[in-house]
Design an enzyme around this catalytic site. Structure first.
Site, PDB file in Angstrom:
ATOM      1  N   CYS A  94      10.787  35.969  27.743  1.00  0.00           N
ATOM      2  CA  CYS A  94      10.873  36.161  26.750  1.00  0.00           C
ATOM      3  C   CYS A  94      10.211  37.005  25.548  1.00  0.00           C
ATOM      4  O   CYS A  94       9.090  37.498  26.415  1.00  0.00           O
ATOM      5  CB  CYS A  94       9.708  34.737  25.984  1.00  0.00           C
ATOM      6  SG  CYS A  94       9.546  34.068  25.062  1.00  0.00           S
ATOM      7  N   ARG A 122      11.432  31.238  32.998  1.00  0.00           N
ATOM      8  CA  ARG A 122      11.913  31.285  31.622  1.00  0.00           C
ATOM      9  C   ARG A 122      11.379  32.556  31.273  1.00  0.00           C
ATOM     10  O   ARG A 122      10.567  33.923  32.106  1.00  0.00           O
ATOM     11  CB  ARG A 122      10.719  30.736  30.335  1.00  0.00           C
ATOM     12  CG  ARG A 122      11.438  31.387  29.065  1.00  0.00           C
ATOM     13  CD  ARG A 122      10.223  30.648  28.504  1.00  0.00           C
ATOM     14  NE  ARG A 122       9.325  31.599  27.694  1.00  0.00           N
ATOM     15  CZ  ARG A 122       7.960  30.831  27.524  1.00  0.00           C
ATOM     16  NH1 ARG A 122       8.417  29.537  26.720  1.00  0.00           N
ATOM     17  NH2 ARG A 122       6.704  32.215  26.770  1.00  0.00           N
TER      18      ARG A 122
END
Length: 125
Positions: free
Chosen positions: A103, A101
């Site tokens: 972010c 991920r």
């Protein structure tokens, strides 16, 4: 390549597809917290907007015949980095497979949303 589309997620608000299957991968376009039935942003703050964005993302993934366990990577965009902890709380409950991920905070998101999430999903065995 094949287009993935479902009425369980908001229609694209521009010249793009909800998702594209290329080979064994599904590329899901960024999902903001639009309620598919109304076309409006969900009411509430970052928790409600994160849940709605992820519900939209998951609807597209399920339309392609997969589930959250097949997510390889997500990219998550926040209007305010101060929302990171609250975003993580909801994200961790809904996507518990811990994909790769990124972010980060961005200046603005479409329609004034607080969050947007996109994903790459493996469709193979």
């Amino acid at each position: 390549m094949a287009v993935v589309s479902t009425s369980n997620a908001p229609a694209a608000i521009g010249p793009y597809s909800q998702g594209i299957v290329a080979g064994d991968f599904l590329f899901v376009s960024g999902q903001i917290p639009i309620v598919p039935e109304t076309g409006n942003l969900v009411e509430g703050g970052i928790a409600e907007q994160t849940e709605r964005s992820l519900r939209n993302l998951i609807a597209i993934i399920e339309e392609a015949g997969a589930d959250v366990s097949k997510i390889v990577k997500t990219s998550c965009y926040l209007a305010e980095i101060a929302d990171f902890a609250a975003f993580n709380e909801v994200y961790g409950k809904m996507i518990d497979s811990a994909p790769a991920r990124a972010c980060f905070a961005v200046k603005d998101l479409p329609k004034g949303a607080l969050v947007e999430v996109e994903a790459i999903v493996y469709l193979g065995e």
